[in-house]
Scaffold this motif. Structure first.
Motif, PDB file in Angstrom:
ATOM      1  N   PHE A 159      97.156  63.089 -16.518  1.00 38.44           N
ATOM      2  CA  PHE A 159      96.009  64.002 -16.519  1.00 38.44           C
ATOM      3  C   PHE A 159      95.574  64.421 -15.116  1.00 38.44           C
ATOM      4  CE2 PHE A 159      95.232  60.811 -20.015  1.00 38.44           C
ATOM      5  CZ  PHE A 159      95.891  61.562 -20.983  1.00 38.44           C
ATOM      6  N   TYR A 162      94.027  67.815 -15.089  1.00 38.07           N
ATOM      7  CA  TYR A 162      93.048  68.133 -16.133  1.00 38.07           C
ATOM      8  C   TYR A 162      91.685  68.458 -15.514  1.00 38.07           C
ATOM      9  CZ  TYR A 162      95.599  66.860 -20.415  1.00 38.07           C
ATOM     10  OH  TYR A 162      96.466  66.824 -21.483  1.00 38.07           O
ATOM     11  N   GLN A 166      88.516  68.792 -20.041  1.00 36.62           N
ATOM     12  CA  GLN A 166      89.720  68.297 -20.704  1.00 36.62           C
ATOM     13  C   GLN A 166      89.767  66.767 -20.719  1.00 36.62           C
ATOM     14  OE1 GLN A 166      92.475  70.648 -18.226  1.00 36.62           O
ATOM     15  NE2 GLN A 166      93.394  71.432 -20.127  1.00 36.62           N
ATOM     16  N   LEU A 167      89.312  66.148 -19.639  1.00 34.97           N
ATOM     17  CA  LEU A 167      89.320  64.684 -19.574  1.00 34.97           C
ATOM     18  C   LEU A 167      88.409  64.073 -20.635  1.00 34.97           C
ATOM     19  CD1 LEU A 167      89.270  64.116 -15.711  1.00 34.97           C
ATOM     20  CD2 LEU A 167      91.128  63.526 -17.269  1.00 34.97           C
ATOM     21  N   VAL A 170      90.389  63.613 -23.994  1.00 42.48           N
ATOM     22  CA  VAL A 170      91.680  62.908 -24.000  1.00 42.48           C
ATOM     23  C   VAL A 170      91.747  61.922 -25.155  1.00 42.48           C
ATOM     24  CG1 VAL A 170      92.974  61.123 -22.770  1.00 42.48           C
ATOM     25  CG2 VAL A 170      92.239  63.167 -21.563  1.00 42.48           C
ATOM     26  N   GLN A 174      97.607  60.799 -26.229  1.00 44.17           N
ATOM     27  CA  GLN A 174      97.899  61.507 -24.986  1.00 44.17           C
ATOM     28  C   GLN A 174      97.965  60.542 -23.801  1.00 44.17           C
ATOM     29  OE1 GLN A 174      94.529  64.217 -25.243  1.00 44.17           O
ATOM     30  NE2 GLN A 174      95.911  65.977 -25.305  1.00 44.17           N
ATOM     31  N   ALA A 175      97.033  59.615 -23.748  1.00 46.44           N
ATOM     32  CA  ALA A 175      96.945  58.696 -22.610  1.00 46.44           C
ATOM     33  C   ALA A 175      98.128  57.731 -22.551  1.00 46.44           C
ATOM     34  CB  ALA A 175      95.641  57.913 -22.675  1.00 46.44           C
ATOM     35  N   PHE A 321      87.697  58.352 -23.590  1.00 48.21           N
ATOM     36  CA  PHE A 321      88.460  58.072 -22.377  1.00 48.21           C
ATOM     37  C   PHE A 321      87.548  57.960 -21.166  1.00 48.21           C
ATOM     38  CE2 PHE A 321      91.024  59.697 -18.734  1.00 48.21           C
ATOM     39  CZ  PHE A 321      92.029  58.745 -18.745  1.00 48.21           C
TER      40      PHE A 321
END
Length: 369
Positions: A159, A162, A166-167, A170, A174-175, A321
């Motif tokens: 990321f 990002y 967007q963060l 998450v 994805q992570a 996240f």
């Protein structure tokens, strides 16, 4: 021929250590194996290597202690993840055995106690993290008195480009998709938040007796340069190889020698390497780690414990996240200025920090992390 004990033999570091043993039977023989819960995997590997093993789920720390004391190893690879790896590190050092250390928590939680133990028994601790392995080798080549600065590289995780919005969105899935390395779930999340790099900053300060303001981080998405050192004349020296954890593991197992091996050599031709400053504001875990590295005392224990609680909550889809740094920062607001004088005090501080992190989790609207 070195006799090797592998702690956490079914995990990522353990599995790659055994790959080295398979491919270099004239250099290494495996004399003991431990695993956490994977009974079938442990039994299969013990049969393959013809050595005893211990399953933590059945025998606990007592079984591991018996194996460490009886196996007659020259060196142990500690590939156990999390705070659970601290006690095994101490047990290894108590025997006078050398320690190839991949467990960050051993350094972050209890480095003064660990170094005192190694000095008492004459054991050598060789770092296995690719970054610290690189620094260890570079310092040995350049000379400790010549080093002005350590530069640790970071992939930046998935990321790094990002936006803040967007963060916030998450997902766990994805992570867990790291762009370069194949690692366990917890360390993959740590890489995505830059907590892993923060832990590595703390490690570098302690492993190499370097103040936090002389340990820098640079984002290097290709993960080919594993770390650099700057000498007093301003020159930078780098260690470069393919992103393969078997390189630092083999380096630790072979130390103080350099051994010819079966691993693919790095070809510089045609490669592109780029470097960027880390986005400290977007990824506050790195800033928090620097704060703890500078404060010392028990702040590093609290940072690690709170991060483990927060990551577990995120993996269980109980928090977002970007709640991870919020939980950790909230935990660090408490007073962690006392210094643990025993392993028991380390674990008691760890317990208190986890409880404090749970409280922060509840404040964010969760139940119990």
């Amino acid at each position: 021929m070195k006799k090797v004990l592998v702690l956490g033999c079914t995990g990522s570091i353990g599995s790659q250590s055994l790959d080295i043993a398979r491919n270099m039977p004239d250099s290494f023989t495996v004399v003991g194996l431990t695993a956490g819960h994977n009974r079938d995997g442990l039994e299969r590997l013990c049969a393959e290597f013809g050595c005893p093993g211990s399953l933590f789920a059945d025998e606990g720390i007592a079984g591991m202690e018996r194996l460490i004391k009886s196996c007659g190893a020259d060196i142990a690879v500690n590939g156990i993840a999390g705070a659970a790896g601290l006690r095994p590190s101490a047990l290894v050092l108590e025997t006078g055995m050398d320690l190839a250390l991949a467990n960050k928590e051993t350094v972050v939680m209890a480095w003064p106690l660990i170094t005192a133990l190694a000095q008492k028994t004459g054991s050598t601790i060789i770092p296995v993290d690719s970054e610290h392995s690189a620094v260890f080798n570079l310092i040995n080549q350049a000379g400790r008195d010549s080093i002005a600065q350590i530069v640790i590289t970071a992939s930046g995780g998935p990321f790094r480009e990002y936006t803040d919005e967007q963060l916030k969105a998450v997902t766990v899935e994805q992570a867990l998709q790291h762009p370069t390395w194949n690692m366990g779930r917890k360390i993959t999340i740590d890489s995505a938040t830059l907590a892993n790099k923060g832990l590595e900053v703390i490690e570098a300060c302690r492993l190499f007796d370097m103040p936090a303001d002389r340990v820098k981080v640079v984002v290097h998405p290709q993960s080919l340069v594993h770390s650099l050192v700057r000498t007093k004349d301003g020159m930078l020296y780098a260690q470069i190889s393919n992103p393969d954890m078997r390189h630092p593991i083999l380096g630790a197992l072979s130390w103080p020698e350099n051994r010819e091996n079966y691993l693919e050599e790095f070809n510089l031709a045609g490669q592109m390497m780029t470097f960027f400053p880390p986005r400290m504001d977007a990824f506050p875990m790195l800033s928090l780690a620097y704060r703890c590295a500078g404060a010392g005392k028990s702040y590093t224990i609290a940072f690690n414990a709170a991060n483990e609680v927060a990551v577990a909550a995120f993996l269980a889809k109980k928090c977002a996240f970007m709640d991870i740094p919020k939980i950790v920062e909230g935990c660090l607001e408490a007073d962690w200025s006392s210094e643990a004088s025993s392993f028991e005090e380390v674990f008691e501080t760890d317990r208190k920090a986890r409880n404090k992190a749970d409280e922060q989790f509840v404040k964010l609207g969760g139940g119990n992390a």
